[in-house]
Design an enzyme around this catalytic site. Structure first.
Site, short mmCIF file in Angstrom:
data_model
loop_
_atom_site.label_atom_id
_atom_site.label_comp_id
_atom_site.label_asym_id
_atom_site.label_seq_id
_atom_site.Cartn_x
_atom_site.Cartn_y
_atom_site.Cartn_z
N ARG B 50 3.28 -2.90 4.06
CA ARG B 50 3.34 -3.78 2.92
C ARG B 50 2.21 -3.61 2.10
O ARG B 50 1.22 -2.87 2.48
CB ARG B 50 3.54 -5.24 3.33
CG ARG B 50 2.83 -5.77 4.53
CD ARG B 50 1.33 -5.64 4.40
NE ARG B 50 0.68 -6.46 3.59
CZ ARG B 50 -0.68 -6.47 3.10
NH1 ARG B 50 -1.30 -5.69 3.68
NH2 ARG B 50 -1.01 -7.10 2.18
N ALA B 52 1.44 -3.42 -2.29
CA ALA B 52 1.84 -2.73 -3.50
C ALA B 52 1.63 -1.07 -3.58
O ALA B 52 2.56 -0.36 -3.45
CB ALA B 52 1.54 -3.26 -4.81
N ARG B 95 13.54 -3.05 -0.53
CA ARG B 95 12.68 -4.36 -1.13
C ARG B 95 12.42 -4.18 -2.90
O ARG B 95 11.69 -3.63 -3.52
CB ARG B 95 11.28 -4.33 -0.81
CG ARG B 95 11.03 -4.62 0.72
CD ARG B 95 9.64 -5.21 1.03
NE ARG B 95 9.28 -6.19 0.60
CZ ARG B 95 8.07 -6.82 0.57
NH1 ARG B 95 6.88 -5.88 1.30
NH2 ARG B 95 7.73 -7.78 -0.14
N GLN B 198 -3.10 -13.46 5.96
CA GLN B 198 -3.23 -12.21 5.68
C GLN B 198 -4.85 -11.93 5.93
O GLN B 198 -5.20 -11.14 6.28
CB GLN B 198 -2.87 -11.68 4.26
CG GLN B 198 -1.35 -11.30 4.12
CD GLN B 198 -0.88 -12.63 3.61
OE1 GLN B 198 -1.27 -13.80 3.66
NE2 GLN B 198 0.29 -12.44 2.64
N ASP B 239 -2.50 -9.04 -8.43
CA ASP B 239 -1.00 -8.65 -8.29
C ASP B 239 -0.62 -8.14 -9.79
O ASP B 239 0.27 -7.15 -9.93
CB ASP B 239 -0.29 -9.66 -7.67
CG ASP B 239 -0.43 -9.65 -6.22
OD1 ASP B 239 -1.31 -10.52 -5.77
OD2 ASP B 239 0.36 -8.95 -5.65
N LYS B 250 -2.84 -13.64 -5.38
CA LYS B 250 -2.54 -14.63 -4.24
C LYS B 250 -2.82 -15.91 -4.59
O LYS B 250 -4.02 -16.29 -4.96
CB LYS B 250 -3.13 -14.12 -3.17
CG LYS B 250 -3.20 -15.00 -1.71
CD LYS B 250 -1.42 -15.29 -1.34
CE LYS B 250 -1.17 -13.54 -1.03
NZ LYS B 250 0.34 -13.68 -0.55
#
Lengths: 336, 336
Positions: B50, B52, B95, B198, B239, B250
């Site tokens: 996982r 990006a 995804r 995480q 992100d 996040k």
């Protein structure tokens, strides 16, 4: 949540102490009827009853229970006093750092030379005074909300400063209840409150029980909720308020205050007068209690992090007075 | 954490895709060797890989795998291209909202008319470019830290912007690694990062593995950590970065920025150029993804709140540009 008739977190039924067993929440509402000092001590130790004001009442009612049980078997004055005093010391020792527990014990024990009925009466008076005090505070807080914001209020609260920490109204959540009774409450956002989840387990349960519309968020989503205009005010309790107005409360309160300040919405602290500590000049003079690693890294038997990872688990943080819009007590509204 | 030789999060061993199975962390380091497109799709779906940048590489290597396997059985040009394209579409669809996955697939698929060796070479080039890019970003970030603060750095980071989200260095945690290799790292405070942990599961594991002194805190303790002077800077990933410099990252990043701003310490965002989105004017123009309730209220089979309690579970928040000291990319340092 099954609707139950309103019950107090802790009460005296004439012969015994009756409490809501908080270890069973939010899934089961179990009342415990504690008829002996041993049973009461055990309930305090297991956190079946917790929260500073509730522990003060538990101390007082514990002494009443000691007097009642001793009274039943022994009418000799000197022996009676000694026996009650022994039980009282035992109760206060269960959670020695909980100031209110010892305070409730001491207040009630002061009546030990007057016999069991007077002791029981004193404990009941303390119980009623505590209930009365948070109710007064709650209405004063709702008045304040009404003066700061027009229409129905959307409130964010943190941790559990509710009835479950008191007798039946609570402080921050008492203000929410008062607003709800006036039909001035739109919605409550409650934070889950890691590590022990008092927000998810206890506050959400109290809100469901009072029929208040509410939504649960993780603690770190509160700042977004505030920034996006989803609430009109933040209302929290306090564990200690320094002489300069700095507020010591559950870890995670301070970032909510920062977000409220930036968004320009009121940040209100609801706490009894007894929380104000004139002997502590500022919040930075307060030693922050550190709790065990397990609260953070163990979750129902599962280890969330590598074994060698260290943990820092502070129980409280400090919100500087300048971020606090108002402190509401049972007697007044203070604007730091 | 057992010390292992340094391995990449995702790599190509000549015949297959090799990944660290992130679903087994932090307790077991299991490498998965994926020899078929089906196995790769399954690993992406299970979040065994996982993040990006890592997903971009997974897309590229997936097409390489398709080409290699098709090549072994079929030397007809047109049939070969059609077969690879079918597999590529299947990979990208696992995804669909992960932009980088489709990007990695498309980049590599562009070479489909050149045959399997050229496709594999293109995928490997993308893998190496990704690794090179985060390494450049990491050193630039460590330079920045050295210019902002003298001596060894104490860093707070949030979530996992580490090697596990990339190939082998990471963004925010790449900066930490570069500082550590220079012997300029004193200590890292990592937040657990509710709801999916995480920070506790992945970041703490990476820090343990690189031998970096570190301490885990609940998310809402970060503001206290910053206020009490326990860290010199906050370093996080991103992100998406809006044209005006607002940072979408996040959930829980924004309150850390508020606390850093008030404490007067640097708040640094480490992210590749590809994160900067010139088509989004400000952070407020970004739609915040809301995720399922279960992430918040279910914990390994246990329900934390009453059944009727609603949940709001936003995945990201927005940090206004004015709270950001600097954005570090593989090419430059931007000061919003």
């Amino acid at each position: 949540v099954t609707q139950h008739p309103h019950v107090r977190t802790i009460d005296w039924d004439g012969d015994a102490v009756v409490i809501i067993d908080q270890t069973a929440l939010p899934h089961r509402v179990e009342m415990l009827r504690l008829t002996t000092v041993d049973a009461l001590c055990d309930a305090i130790a297991r956190l079946a009853v917790r929260g500073a004001p509730a522990l003060g009442v538990a101390g007082a009612l514990g002494v009443a229970l000691a007097a009642r049980n001793t009274h039943a078997h022994n009418n000799n004055g000197a022996t009676f006093e000694a026996a009650v005093q022994r039980d009282a010391a035992r109760i206060a020792a269960v959670r020695p750092t909980a100031v209110n527990l010892a305070w409730g014990v001491t207040q009630t024990l002061a009546h030990r030379d007057k016999g069991a009925p007077a002791i029981i009466e004193a404990a009941q008076a303390l119980l009623e005074a505590e209930a009365e005090s948070t109710r007064a505070l709650s209405h004063r807080g709702a008045d304040l909300l009404d003066s700061l914001h027009t229409g129905q209020h959307r409130i964010l609260t943190h941790c559990n400063a509710g009835a479950l920490a008191c007798v039946d109204w609570g402080t921050a959540l008492g203000v929410v209840r008062a607003a709800h009774e006036r039909n001035h409450l739109a919605h409550v956002i409650c934070t889950e409150t890691r590590p022990l989840l008092q927000g998810a387990r206890l506050t959400a349960w109290e809100l469901a029980r009072m029929g208040a519309p509410h939504t649960l968020v993780i603690d770190s989503a509160a700042a977004l909720v505030i920034a996006r205009g989803m609430v009109d005010a933040v209302v929290v309790g306090a564990d200690r308020i320094a002489a300069n107005g700095d507020v010591v409360n559950k870890i995670g309160t301070y970032p909510h205050a920062l977000a409220a300040h930036r968004a320009g919405i009121p940040f209100i602290v609801a706490a009894p007068e007894s929380t104000i500590d004139a002997t502590t000049p500022t919040g930075n003079d307060v030693e922050i209690e550190e709790r065990g690693d397990g609260e953070v890294i163990h979750w129902r038997g599962w280890h969330t992090a590598p074994e060698e990872t260290a943990v820092f688990n502070p129980a409280f943080d400090v919100t500087p007075a300048e971020l606090v819009t108002a402190i509401v007590t049972e007697r007044r509204v203070i604007r730091p």
